[in-house]
Design an enzyme around this catalytic site. Structure first.
Site: not given
Ligand code: DGL
Length: 266
Positions: A73, A10-11, A184, A186, A152
């Site tokens: 992600c 993931d990011s 997403c 999060h 976050e």
């Molecule tokens: N992991 C990203 C997503 O699911 C969210 C966080 C980001 O913008 O990197 O889209």
């Protein structure tokens, strides 16, 4: 049977919600998580940039000898999944198809809402995927860029977050959706507020659970599942920025203490 690990990237932190579900239903598997914390967020970046990052992340995981990759992600899935699948020859699973599967199973009215980052929503991938499988469905989408920083910051139950959620969801709710995909990584952490704002008629779809199920299916199909008697599976966490912040917030995402976070260069 394969003792090679499953790679999940993931990011940053968000993919840990997917990691958690995979660890829950496949406890015997070895897992390597890569959080690209030096380059987060992906949600505001262009398709080209996110695709390049995603490619580099898979290359890193291949060096860890993974048998399969989970793109945990939504933004990376939206922009890069097809390209990754044509470039690499191991099974690669994204989070969008499983989320759509869950939504189509849950919806009665076929009126489906999707929320995600700017990148995910602007890619149109969710709408295309729903309409491909259910051409008569109605899909409404909304980008919710403030949710990632709120999560976050740990503001999961906060009245400011609730006001922002109402502002983002009002338009979707006016369209009488009965199902809302949390597109997403999060957003599952905002489930309480989102279900309060969306009300009891709307079913929330957390793609993390569906994705973990899809991972288990692919492992079974390809016959690359780990022996169920593996009593000491490992969980490695790699991050591209300092491990400290990841460790602190990561505990909250996974719901248990995270150890062994390594800094890596990719
Ligand atoms: N992991 C990203 C997503 O699911 C969210 C966080 C980001 O913008 O990197 O889209």
């Amino acid at each position: 049977v394969s003792s090679q690990p499953i790679g999940i990237f993931d990011s940053g932190l968000g993919g840990l919600t997917v990691f958690r579900e995979i660890a829950k239903i496949l406890p015997q598997e070895n897992l390597v998580y890569l959080g690209d914390t030096a380059r987060v967020p992906y949600g505001t970046k262009s398709a080209q940039t996110v695709s390049r990052y995603a490619r580099q992340n898979v290359e890193f995981l291949l060096q860890k000898n993974v048998k399969m990759v989970v793109v945990a992600c939504n933004t990376a899935t939206a922009f890069a999944l097809d390209e990754l699948r044509s470039r690499f020859f191991i099974p690669i699973i994204g989070v969008i198809e499983p989320g759509v599967t869950g939504a189509l199973r849950a919806t009665k009215s076929k009126r489906i809402g999707v929320i995600g980052t700017e990148g995910t929503i602007s890619s149109g991938t969710y709408s295309a995927s729903v309409l491909k499988r259910a051409p008569a469905a109605f899909v409404a989408t909304a980008a919710c860029p403030l949710f990632v920083p709120l999560v976050e910051e740990g503001w999961w139950q906060n009245e400011i977050t609730e006001i922002i959620a109402r502002t983002y969801l009002n338009g979707l709710l006016a369209k009488k959706i009965d199902t809302l995909i949390l597109g997403c990584t999060h957003y599952p952490l905002l489930k309480n507020i989102l279900s309060k704002v969306a009300g009891p008629e709307v079913t929330l779809i957390d793609s993390a659970e569906e994705t973990a199920r899809a991972v288990a299916e692919v492992l079974a199909q390809k016959n690359i599942m780990m022996n169920s008697d593996n009593s000491s599976p490992y969980r490695d966490y790699c991050v591209t920025d300092s491990p400290e912040r990841f460790r602190r917030l990561g505990d909250l995402f996974v719901g248990q203490k995270i150890h062994d976070v390594q800094h890596v260069e990719i």
